[in-house]
Design a protein around this motif. Structure first.
Motif, PDB file in Angstrom:
ATOM      1  N   SER A 318       0.817  -1.215   0.000  1.00  0.00           N
ATOM      2  CA  SER A 318       0.000   0.000   0.000  1.00  0.00           C
ATOM      3  C   SER A 318       0.853   1.269   0.000  1.00  0.00           C
ATOM      4  O   SER A 318       0.474   2.283  -0.600  1.00  0.00           O
ATOM      5  CB  SER A 318      -0.937  -0.008   1.211  1.00  0.00           C
ATOM      6  OG  SER A 318      -0.175  -0.057   2.417  1.00  0.00           O
ATOM      7  N   PHE A 319       1.997   1.252   0.663  1.00  0.00           N
ATOM      8  CA  PHE A 319       2.833   2.469   0.701  1.00  0.00           C
ATOM      9  C   PHE A 319       3.362   2.812  -0.693  1.00  0.00           C
ATOM     10  O   PHE A 319       3.607   3.973  -1.003  1.00  0.00           O
ATOM     11  CB  PHE A 319       3.976   2.309   1.707  1.00  0.00           C
ATOM     12  CG  PHE A 319       5.136   1.482   1.230  1.00  0.00           C
ATOM     13  CD1 PHE A 319       6.264   2.071   0.682  1.00  0.00           C
ATOM     14  CD2 PHE A 319       5.104   0.100   1.329  1.00  0.00           C
ATOM     15  CE1 PHE A 319       7.342   1.324   0.261  1.00  0.00           C
ATOM     16  CE2 PHE A 319       6.173  -0.664   0.904  1.00  0.00           C
ATOM     17  CZ  PHE A 319       7.303  -0.063   0.363  1.00  0.00           C
ATOM     18  N   SER A 321       1.702   2.488  -3.503  1.00  0.00           N
ATOM     19  CA  SER A 321       0.648   3.145  -4.281  1.00  0.00           C
ATOM     20  C   SER A 321       0.593   4.645  -4.006  1.00  0.00           C
ATOM     21  O   SER A 321       0.126   5.423  -4.840  1.00  0.00           O
ATOM     22  CB  SER A 321      -0.707   2.502  -3.973  1.00  0.00           C
ATOM     23  OG  SER A 321      -1.051   2.694  -2.607  1.00  0.00           O
ATOM     24  N   ARG A 322       1.083   5.059  -2.828  1.00  0.00           N
ATOM     25  CA  ARG A 322       1.087   6.490  -2.503  1.00  0.00           C
ATOM     26  C   ARG A 322       2.285   7.205  -3.142  1.00  0.00           C
ATOM     27  O   ARG A 322       2.302   8.429  -3.249  1.00  0.00           O
ATOM     28  CB  ARG A 322       1.108   6.665  -0.979  1.00  0.00           C
ATOM     29  CG  ARG A 322      -0.149   6.159  -0.281  1.00  0.00           C
ATOM     30  CD  ARG A 322      -0.194   6.588   1.174  1.00  0.00           C
ATOM     31  NE  ARG A 322       0.843   5.956   1.971  1.00  0.00           N
ATOM     32  CZ  ARG A 322       0.718   4.776   2.583  1.00  0.00           C
ATOM     33  NH1 ARG A 322      -0.437   4.109   2.488  1.00  0.00           N
ATOM     34  NH2 ARG A 322       1.699   4.273   3.296  1.00  0.00           N
ATOM     35  N   THR A 325       2.012   7.476  -8.138  1.00  0.00           N
ATOM     36  CA  THR A 325       0.674   8.028  -8.335  1.00  0.00           C
ATOM     37  C   THR A 325       0.267   7.959  -9.809  1.00  0.00           C
ATOM     38  O   THR A 325       1.098   7.773 -10.705  1.00  0.00           O
ATOM     39  CB  THR A 325       0.627   9.478  -7.846  1.00  0.00           C
ATOM     40  OG1 THR A 325       1.585  10.247  -8.586  1.00  0.00           O
ATOM     41  CG2 THR A 325       0.956   9.560  -6.366  1.00  0.00           C
ATOM     42  N   GLN A 485       9.364   3.499   6.009  1.00  0.00           N
ATOM     43  CA  GLN A 485       8.195   4.011   5.283  1.00  0.00           C
ATOM     44  C   GLN A 485       7.792   5.402   5.766  1.00  0.00           C
ATOM     45  O   GLN A 485       7.169   6.165   5.020  1.00  0.00           O
ATOM     46  CB  GLN A 485       7.015   3.054   5.446  1.00  0.00           C
ATOM     47  CG  GLN A 485       7.199   1.708   4.764  1.00  0.00           C
ATOM     48  CD  GLN A 485       5.927   0.870   4.802  1.00  0.00           C
ATOM     49  OE1 GLN A 485       4.814   1.409   4.848  1.00  0.00           O
ATOM     50  NE2 GLN A 485       6.081  -0.448   4.763  1.00  0.00           N
ATOM     51  N   VAL A 491      10.207   8.502  -0.281  1.00  0.00           N
ATOM     52  CA  VAL A 491       9.662   8.981  -1.554  1.00  0.00           C
ATOM     53  C   VAL A 491      10.748   9.155  -2.609  1.00  0.00           C
ATOM     54  O   VAL A 491      10.642   8.593  -3.710  1.00  0.00           O
ATOM     55  CB  VAL A 491       8.861  10.280  -1.353  1.00  0.00           C
ATOM     56  CG1 VAL A 491       8.433  10.845  -2.705  1.00  0.00           C
ATOM     57  CG2 VAL A 491       7.637  10.019  -0.480  1.00  0.00           C
TER      58      VAL A 491
END
Length: 642
Positions: A318-319, A321-322, A325, A485, A491
């Motif tokens: 899930s991390f 998918s952030r 984008t 995370q 990022v």
């Protein structure tokens, strides 16, 4: 004194002939007395004395004349001071790297050296000329006059050891004279070791008057918005008191940005904002130094969404998918049980996220993904078998994964020079909220890590394979084992993993690096891609891989510039090439490197010295002149001495 024809000296026995003739002329006559006249008697005595002197002078003159002629035919000479090397072959090693663009007292260093070769090389001298890019064996100045005038600057640096290897490999029955013409930039003492003990070396060091120089080193995308790219440009300054330089950006020949930048330090970074669109142009500066490093060509392809597939538990993915984008990526997630192997080949990035084991079928497919230009990210699970993982990773490079240890470690060092973080940070950060892990594997690899633990072991490392990158973490990234995370590093790290290797980034290839370049194209088996611009065209080595083609350029093109890739008449993509900035520092020349060898000022000097030291001093001409003088003396004696 020595003679080339000593057997001629036997003719010196001919000197007896004038002597016999002379003795014959001096035979005694019977006296006959006439009327006793006193005056006539005295006159007769005087005449006989004068005739006797004349005959003796003629005898000496003729003996010397004959001896001089015989000795002249025997060709006397004094041997040369260095007669043992007179048969040496001449080799000229000419540096035509870009640093030879610098200007000396009489113009550009390379052009002046070529002019001296044309003017001062003896026409009858046979030599071999080697440059960074061309070889001319056993030739003379008339034969290669046109080629010398057309010599261009080479993107290849001056590697003296490589040229000496070529010279030594050229079989010769004699020793060699090696004339090295260079500015000394980049020349190291160890490169001279191949000169050989029996060879004679001469260095002609071209001196640049202007040591200051500014070069455009790199360009990169710092930030991407909906409508603009924020790009960074790195400049390097060499010398002292460097003046401000104009900096301009051109796209398809049109000026889109310009500024004048002061140069306060050896490294200077500039920022520009350009429209987010296809770019095919260059960055240009204007300075009084070298010209070759004033322009950096680069391209930015049409923005396309990057396909990213995460294989693992949906909650663990899930991390991702952030980060990936919808604006820039096509992100999908799948468990190992529901994985569709058919879509793997179309992915640009595959993240294997904490799988206990990687099935053999998946290993084979992932290997194919990397070979076709996709990036692979491996995040191990705590229960992953390190031996199996090491065996799989060995397909991409030298790396070993050792057992999992439940020990807390702090990630405390960023390798700012690693490709993953180039252009990410404006300055090197010392005070940073670094993440930690509760348990970790130990990675051992010859590759340079991007992130390090506080014990200097690798937390994140990468392997280059087939133009792609394989990234390997040392620890699981789930929230139970790590706070990575939640770290500011998460990022930029995963974003750069997705966009690295030219995916929606800057395209600026350095000539000679041999890094594969991937092009999105579907070709038939017989199709051939061609790279060209208005000045040059060539066909690179290419390999078709489904919907991609891997290109390898080797030492092409010959000159930097913007190029297009075509399939026959159909445009495929843009690509840009630049020369390596290895010649930009004109202050690098170290005189100590060639201090053990003779240094000359000009081409004429060396050939004058060789002529003087290795040529015999011929004396026969002097004996011919002496014979002529003796002949004139004999004629004068006959005419004027009564």
């Amino acid at each position: 004194m020595q003679f080339k024809q000593p057997e001629i000296l036997y003719f010196l026995f001919l000197l007896i002939v004038p002597i016999l003739v002379h003795l014959f002329q001096f035979r005694r006559f019977k006296k006959e007395y006439f009327t006793n006249v006193q005056f006539l008697k005295a006159l007769s005595v005087q005449t006989r004395k004068s005739a006797t002197l004349k005959k003796w002078l003629l005898l000496v003159t003729r003996l010397l004349l004959l001896a001089a002629i015989i000795i002249a035919f025997a060709q006397p000479f004094f041997p040369a001071k260095d007669s043992s090397t007179k048969a040496n072959e001449m080799y000229i090693l000419l540096d035509n790297s870009y640093s030879m663009q610098a200007k000396g007292q009489k113009g550009e260093l390379l052009r002046r050296a070529v002019q001296e070769l044309l003017e001062d090389l003896p026409e009858n001298t046979t030599f071999s000329l080697l440059t960074n890019s061309e070889n001319f064996w056993n030739t003379d100045v008339k034969t290669i006059q046109s080629d010398l005038q057309k010599i261009q600057y080479s993107a290849l640096p001056f590697q003296l050891d490589n040229l000496l290897t070529k010279v030594n490999a050229h079989q010769s029955a004699t020793n060699k004279d090696i004339l090295i013409i260079t500015d000394g930039v980049g020349l190291q003492k160890k490169q001279i070791q191949n000169l050989g003990k029996n060879n004679t070396a001469y260095f002609m060091i071209a001196q640049a008057e202007q040591k200051n120089n500014v070069s455009v080193d790199s360009v990169y995308i710092k930030e991407t918005t909906n409508d603009f790219y924020e790009i960074g440009v790195d400049l390097s300054a060499y010398g002292t008191d460097v003046k401000p330089v104009p900096v301009a950006i051109y796209n398809d020949g049109k000026l889109i940005a310009k500024t004048i930048s002061p140069i306060e330090s050896a490294k200077k970074s500039l920022e520009f904002t350009i429209p987010k669109q296809v770019f095919h142009g260059y960055i240009s500066i204007t300075d009084n130094g070298l010209a070759y490093d004033n322009t950096l060509y680069f391209s930015i392809s049409k923005v396309k969404k990057i396909k990213v597939l995460a294989i693992g538990d949906p909650a663990d993915n899930s991390f991702l998918s952030r980060i990936y984008t919808d604006e820039e990526f096509l992100f999908s997630s799948s468990t190992i049980a529901s994985l569709d192997y058919n879509i793997l080949g179309d992915q640009d990035v595959v993240v294997v996220n904490e799988l206990e084991s990687i099935p053999q079928a998946l290993q084979t497919t992932l290997k194919s993904v990397v070979e076709k230009g996709g990036n692979l990210v491996i995040i191990p699970a705590a229960s992953t078998n390190p031996i199996d993982l090491s065996r799989f990773l060995s397909n991409f490079g030298s790396i070993q994964v050792n057992g999992f240890e439940n020990v807390e470690k702090l990630v405390s060092k960023i390798n700012f020079g690693h490709p993953l973080y180039q252009g990410v940070f404006e300055t090197k950060i010392s005070n940073f909220q670094y993440p930690k892990t509760s348990g970790t594997f130990t990675l051992k690899s010859t590759a340079t890590a991007a992130l390090y633990y506080d014990d200097q072991s690798a937390f994140l490392t990468s392997l280059s394979a087939s133009g792609s990158a394989v990234y390997v973490f040392a620890a699981p990234l789930n929230l139970t084992n790590s706070n990575f995370q939640k770290s500011p590093l998460i990022v930029p790290t995963f974003y750069k993993m997705g966009t690295s290797d030219g995916k929606n980034g800057i395209n600026a290839i350095t000539i000679g690096t041999n890094s594969p370049y991937l092009v999105q194209a579907q070709l038939s088996k017989d199709a051939i891609l061609e790279v060209k611009n208005k000045q040059e065209q060539f066909i690179p080595i290419q390999q078709i891989m489904n919907n991609k083609v891997k290109l390898t350029f080797n030492d092409f093109p010959a000159a930097a510039g913007n190029f297009e890739i075509y399939n026959k008449e159909n445009w495929i993509d843009n690509v840009s090439f630049n020369t390596a900035r290895t010649e930009s520092n004109l202050a690098e020349a170290n005189k100590e490197n060639w201090s053990d060898y003779k240094t000359i000022d000009s081409i004429k000097t060396i050939f004058d010295d060789l002529q003087r030291q290795r040529s015999d001093n011929q004396l026969w001409k002097w004996f011919v002149i002496f014979a002529v003088l003796l002949l004139l003396t004999e004629m004068a004696i006959i005419k004027f001495l009564k």
